[in-house]
Every structure is written in C-alpha cells, then in structure tokens.
Design an enzyme around this catalytic site. Structure first.
Site, short mmCIF file in Angstrom:
data_model
loop_
_atom_site.label_atom_id
_atom_site.label_comp_id
_atom_site.label_asym_id
_atom_site.label_seq_id
_atom_site.Cartn_x
_atom_site.Cartn_y
_atom_site.Cartn_z
CG HIS A 174 -0.26 -0.28 2.51
ND1 HIS A 174 0.64 0.60 3.05
CD2 HIS A 174 -0.31 -1.33 3.37
CE1 HIS A 174 1.09 0.12 4.19
NE2 HIS A 174 0.55 -1.06 4.41
N GLY A 190 1.97 3.09 2.24
CA GLY A 190 3.01 3.11 3.28
C GLY A 190 4.30 2.48 2.76
CG HIS A 191 4.35 -1.73 1.98
ND1 HIS A 191 3.01 -2.08 1.95
CD2 HIS A 191 4.90 -2.42 3.00
CE1 HIS A 191 2.77 -2.96 2.91
NE2 HIS A 191 3.90 -3.18 3.56
CE LYS A 213 0.55 0.15 11.04
NZ LYS A 213 0.80 -1.21 11.33
CB SER A 269 -2.19 -1.80 8.45
OG SER A 269 -2.18 -3.19 8.65
CB SER A 270 -2.05 -5.63 4.41
OG SER A 270 -1.49 -6.27 5.52
NE ARG A 271 -2.01 -7.48 11.07
CZ ARG A 271 -1.77 -8.16 12.18
NH1 ARG A 271 -2.51 -7.97 13.23
NH2 ARG A 271 -0.79 -9.02 12.24
P1 AMP Z 1 5.28 -5.38 6.16
O1 AMP Z 1 5.06 -5.75 4.72
O2 AMP Z 1 4.03 -5.17 6.91
O3 AMP Z 1 6.26 -6.31 6.83
O4 AMP Z 1 5.97 -3.96 6.13
C1 AMP Z 1 7.13 -3.71 5.38
C2 AMP Z 1 7.69 -2.35 5.76
O5 AMP Z 1 6.73 -1.34 5.49
C3 AMP Z 1 8.01 -2.25 7.26
O6 AMP Z 1 9.24 -1.55 7.43
C4 AMP Z 1 6.84 -1.47 7.80
O7 AMP Z 1 7.14 -0.74 8.98
C5 AMP Z 1 6.55 -0.53 6.64
N1 AMP Z 1 5.16 -0.01 6.71
C6 AMP Z 1 4.02 -0.72 6.88
N2 AMP Z 1 2.95 0.10 6.97
C7 AMP Z 1 3.43 1.36 6.87
C8 AMP Z 1 2.84 2.67 6.89
N3 AMP Z 1 1.52 2.84 7.05
N4 AMP Z 1 3.64 3.75 6.74
C9 AMP Z 1 4.99 3.61 6.59
N5 AMP Z 1 5.62 2.40 6.56
C10 AMP Z 1 4.86 1.29 6.70
#
Ligand code: AMP
Length: 279
Positions: free
Chosen positions: A34, A36-37, A152, A188-190
């Site tokens: 999303h 964020g990533h 996050k 968040s994906s959630r």
């Molecule tokens: P994940 O795929 O959930 O393991 O997240 C991968 C990276 O993206 C991690 O460093 C997370 O902290 C970051 N991340 C996830 N959600 C956000 C967000 N809303 N804003 C900024 N970074 C994020």
C-alpha cells in the site's frame, strides 16, 4: 524492474552494481503493498542508485499458523505498484530459497536484552526472533548501503537498529514516518479486513495518541495511559491489548518526557491494529 527468485542471481547482480560504484537501498516487505510501503521505496530511490524491494511472507515470525495462511498475497498488484515508482529490483524468494535446510537454520540472534520480550514481544512470543532471522538473511543476500523501514512498526525498527549495530553491518538504517489514511488510521494491509464502520472507529487510535501528546505536560503518565485507553475503548468493540509510554530508544519506562513514545495494540472486529506516536 528485474525480478529475482534466486538469491544466487540477486547477489551476483548486486556485486556487479557495487563494482560499478552504485549504491544500494533495500526495502524488505511481506507484500500486500500500500502507500506506506511505496513511501519507503520512493525515499529509497532518493537515497541510492539502485532500489531492491523484497516480498517474502516469513513463516518464522508468525506465532499463529492461521495468520500465516491467511496473510494476503497480491503479487501482481504489488509488482505494478513497484514498477510505477521505478523500483529497480524485486526479490521474491520461496521458503525453500530462504531456508534451504529448514527454518531452524542455526541463526544466532544477538543479545539485545529484554526489548524482544516487551510490548509486541509479550503478546507475540518468538515474533521478533523470527523477524531478526529473516532480516539478517535478507541483508546477507542484498548487501545494501541503506535499509528503509517504517516507524509504523516502531519496535521492529528499534530492534533492527540494535541488531545492525551488534552485527557490525556497514549500512545505514532509515526509519520513515507512518503513512495514514485521511482519518488518521495508520495504513496497513489489515485495514482491508475492517468493515466500513470499523474503519471509522479505528481512527480513534490515532486521535487518542494525539491526545496523549497534547496532554503530556499537564498529566501524570498513569493518567495519560488511562485517558488514552478510555478514549479508544469508548468505541464499541475496541479493546486495548497494551498501551505504554516509554523511552523511544530502548523502550523502557522513563521520566524524560522529551524522549517519550506512546505505543499500542488494539483489537477490533478480531483484527489486531498497532500504532505509535513519538511525543
Ligand atoms: P510489512 O510488509 O508489513 O512487513 O511492512 C514492510 C515495511 O513497510 C516495514 O518496514 C513497515 O514498517 C513498513 N510499513 C508498513 N505500513 C506502513 C505505513 N503505514 N507507513 C509507513 N511504513 C509502513
């Protein structure tokens, strides 16, 4: 964008780029990308010549098999998003590629004290050990100059910073701000699994963290915690698992307000949401 499933060819590519004098930035993810990533990939693009993003749903950091199985896998959409921001390399290894001899690969986690067992660690035993195991493996393969992570997942960022120091890796870690929906809810994906009404209620998490920030000079720590928990739980169906105000470097209790962070995990509609705010 080049995609690699094999770490051998990925590492070969990276070695070649480094010989050409290029710098490498790395964004590890579990996919279901999303904004964020994507913000991390954009920041990485500004910092280095080559950006590598990995998508790997790491089995060793899930403490419930059910959560691992139901983790969203949206590789085609993820690929499109990454191409749109000119990500250079996508690494999508299989479990066998990452753990050829099984997940019990003899990884020795550095001794980081009790930071692994508090907050998230208390409610997700083994989660951070699994996270360190996979980040270590990925860093061995990618050999980056810059690592980009989101604030996050603040405790994850703090632990990785300590781990990188303990392992004496020559790279710079960057903690990037949380990207939020217009309501304030951290992306968040959630969030996709929340009902429309749930999404509205969930905005109270960020509002309550901001309430702590606004009142930190007037109120005692216990009153701040209690007030924030009450604000969140005043929404029907929301339950706070933990909400703590601690020192932002070691996540320990502290009286030094200048260094405070508030972190929480909240249940809503059977979904666990985490958030935090540096005060
Ligand atoms: P994940 O795929 O959930 O393991 O997240 C991968 C990276 O993206 C991690 O460093 C997370 O902290 C970051 N991340 C996830 N959600 C956000 C967000 N809303 N804003 C900024 N970074 C994020």
């Amino acid at each position: 964008m080049i995609s690699y499933k094999s770490s051998f060819y990925l590492s070969k590519y990276i070695r070649k780029q480094k010989l050409l004098g290029k710098t490498i930035a790395f964004v590890p993810t579990m996919g279901a990308l999303h904004l964020g990533h994507i913000s991390l990939v954009k920041a990485a693009k500004e910092k280095a010549d080559i950006v590598v993003c990995s998508i790997f749903v790491n089995p060793t950091q899930f403490n419930k098999q059910e959560d691992l199985l139901k983790y969203p896998r949206t590789i085609d959409a993820d690929s499109k998003l990454l191409k749109a921001v000119s990500c250079d390399v996508l690494f999508i290894p299989s479990i066998k590629e990452m753990y050829p001899k099984g997940t019990n690969n003899g990884f020795q986690a550095p001794d980081l004290g009790n930071i692994l067992d508090i907050l998230e660690g208390e409610f997700r035993p083994g989660h951070f050990e699994g996270m360190m195991q996979v980040v270590s493996l990925l860093l061995d393969k990618v050999n980056c100059d810059h690592l980009f992570m989101g604030l996050k997942d603040y405790q994850q960022f703090a632990i990785c910073s300590l781990m990188i120091k303990a392992q004496k890796r020559k790279l710079e870690i960057h903690g990037m701000p949380t990207i939020r929906e217009s309501s304030g809810l951290a992306m968040s994906s959630r969030n996709e699994r929340l009902s429309a009404e749930g999404r509205k209620k969930a905005a109270s998490i960020y509002a309550s963290l901001n309430w702590v920030k606004e009142n930190k000079d007037q109120l005692q720590i216990e009153n701040l915690k209690q007030g924030a928990i009450e604000r969140i739980e005043s929404q029907d169906g929301m339950q706070v698992e933990y909400l703590e105000i601690v020192d932002k470097d070691l996540l320990r209790p502290s009286q030094d307000k200048k260094n405070w962070i508030v972190l929480c995990a909240v249940w809503l509609e059977n979904i666990r949401l985490i958030d935090n705010l540096i005060l």
